[in-house]
Design a protein around this motif. Structure first.
Motif: not given
Ligand SMILES: Nc1ncnc2c1ncn2[C@@H]1O[C@H](COP(=O)(O)OP(=O)(O)OP(=O)(O)O)[C@@H](O)[C@H]1O
Ligand SMILES: [Mg+2]
Lengths: 222, 246
Positions: B203-215, B217-227, B230-231, B234-237
């Protein structure tokens, strides 16, 4: 007379035999140095799985571990010159060569085991900063593996000292040959061979002591 | 500066990475999050060619490499463009802290030894280990070892530093000192790709967070967007669970 044991003879013989120890130790030292170089080469060829050569190395190792040293010495010294006079060599050279090949086969396996025993993460860490496998081997893996392999390599050295006694069968004038000569001229077989046994024993005790010191030093290094 | 295209990795029949695509700009700080076993480590290892991808292209700096058809020379060149911070530090056990850091300069970049040691010392001072220059790894705490690990990666002159869960093998008391070093690097705009379970750090440091699941990239965005917004379900949960733990 027949059954008596001449204790004094043993003591008198010791200094005479000691004078021949030089040849024995020369064989062992040369044999060990060459064997170490060859063993390292064989181990690396197998670790890096170099095509074709790795199989030749495996064959070499299998043969020289799988046959008696005495047979190998006879093959080299008495056998090979029959194929070609190019292979003619003096008995000392044949003995050193035989010891080299024989012990290189064993030492290669213990060096290889030591290399494979180093945690895989050490190699990965080298690669991750852009080193080649060869650089990694030289700078990180071998220095660590040498610490692991040293005790067993020292054991082979000690074994090699004892094995030089077989060189007398090729006619090398080392301490075993001298003891044999003394025995047959004085008929004091037990005394002569006891004397030579004592000398081997002293030498082995000496190098065992050095081995322990070396291991102690290596263990406190890091 | 970094461009990953159509990257996939299979271990035998097991597909671990599936059609991974992303780019990273110079100075960008990327954090990769996701459940255990989804291929985060494998992805980082592929970037450093510690694993050879099954297919796909990787470009870092001026080195471009195709998994299907590559030469050993290209692999070495690619590795010189990045460096790796390992979960278990993996410091060279036979080398002191300063030798660990100087190694890449001496061996890879042929820097004269005295110069390399000088640079290594400066970096170690920077990560707070001025008093441990000549200590062997076995004499250092986990946190100190990992700071040497980061220093070693910094010295390697790569374009990007890859971190694979750099704090997860540490006792809790050492985590902050390692994160502090990483935050300092972030302030200096060192390009980093960090796999971590430290959500606060992300949250503090990343410019961009990538959420991976099951091989994937499910979603990526700013920490604000991901945390916070989340769209993807699976990212949400995942985010909900991950943030609850802290
Ligand atoms: N060398 C290997 N051989 C076979 N399978 C492997 C290998 N390395 C990883 N895997 C498998 O690939 C999958 C992804 O592993 P990976 O370590 O990349 O996951 P991860 O996201 O880093 O997980 P974690 O959060 O637990 O570290 C796992 O199912 C793992 O078992
Ligand atoms: Mg992982």
């Amino acid at each position: 007379m027949q059954n008596s044991f001449d204790f004094q003879y043993v003591f008198e013989l010791l200094p005479t035999l000691f004078r021949y120890l030089g040849v024995t130790m020369e064989m062992a030292l040369w044999g060990f140095v060459f064997a170490l170089i060859l063993a390292l080469g064989l181990a690396l060829v197998r670790v890096f799985k170099i095509p074709v050569i790795q199989h030749l190395a495996a064959l070499f190792i299998s043969f020289f571990r799988g046959t008696p040293l005495l047979v190998q010495l006879f093959l080299l010294y008495y056998g090979l010159p029959q194929i070609s006079p190019l292979f003619l060599m003096d008995a000392f050279t044949a003995a050193v060569l035989g010891l080299t090949l024989h012990f290189a086969a064993y030492m290669a396996e213990s060096i290889r085991a030591a290399i494979l025993g180093i945690d895989k993460s050490q190699m990965e860490a080298c690669l991750s900063i852009g080193m080649t496998r060869l650089q990694a081997m030289k700078r990180v893996i071998l220095p660590q593996a040498s610490r692991v392999a040293t005790p067993s390599l020292m054991n082979y050295f000690i074994d090699m000292i004892k094995s030089t006694s077989l060189a007398f069968t090729l006619g090398v004038a080392e301490i075993m040959a001298k003891a044999q000569m003394e025995a047959s001229s004085s008929f004091k077989f037990f005394e002569s061979f006891l004397a030579v046994a004592v000398i081997y024993w002293i030498i082995v005790l000496f190098f065992t002591r050095i081995q322990h010191l070396l291991e102690y030093k290596l263990n406190e290094a890091y | 500066m970094i461009k990953i295209s159509n990257l996939s990795k299979e271990f035998g029949k097991l597909a671990v990475l599936k059609d991974i695509n992303f780019t990273v700009e110079k100075g960008e700080i990327i954090v990769i999050i996701g459940p255990s076993g989804t291929g985060k480590s494998t992805l980082l290892r592929c970037l450093n060619y510690l694993e050879t991808p099954t297919t796909g292209k990787i470009q870092i700096g001026n080195v471009d490499i195709d998994a299907v058809n590559h030469k050993q020379k290209e692999v070495t060149a690619l590795r010189q463009q990045s460096s790796f911070v390992f979960q278990n530090y993996s410091l060279f056990a036979n080398k002191t802290a300063i030798q660990n850091v100087a190694e890449s300069l001496i061996t890879v970049w042929k820097t004269p030894t005295s110069e390399a040691l000088k640079i290594a010392k400066e970096i170690l001072v920077k990560v707070g280990l001025a008093d441990k220059l000549d200590a062997y790894p076995s004499r250092l705490s986990g946190g100190q070892q990992q700071r040497v690990g980061i220093a070693r990666a910094m010295a390697a002159k790569g374009e990007v530093i890859l971190f694979d869960e750099p704090t997860s093998a540490l006792d809790p008391e050492w985590v902050d000192e390692v994160l502090a070093v990483m935050k300092q690097l972030a302030v200096e705009r060192q390009t980093m790709i960090v796999v971590t379970h430290e959500m606060q750090f992300a949250k503090e440091v990343a410019d961009r967070v990538i959420f991976m699941e099951d091989g994937y990239i499910v979603e990526q965005g700013t920490p604000q967007q991901i945390f916070e917004q989340p769209q993807n379900e699976r990212t949400k949960s995942f985010v909900k669970r991950a943030l609850k733990q802290h």
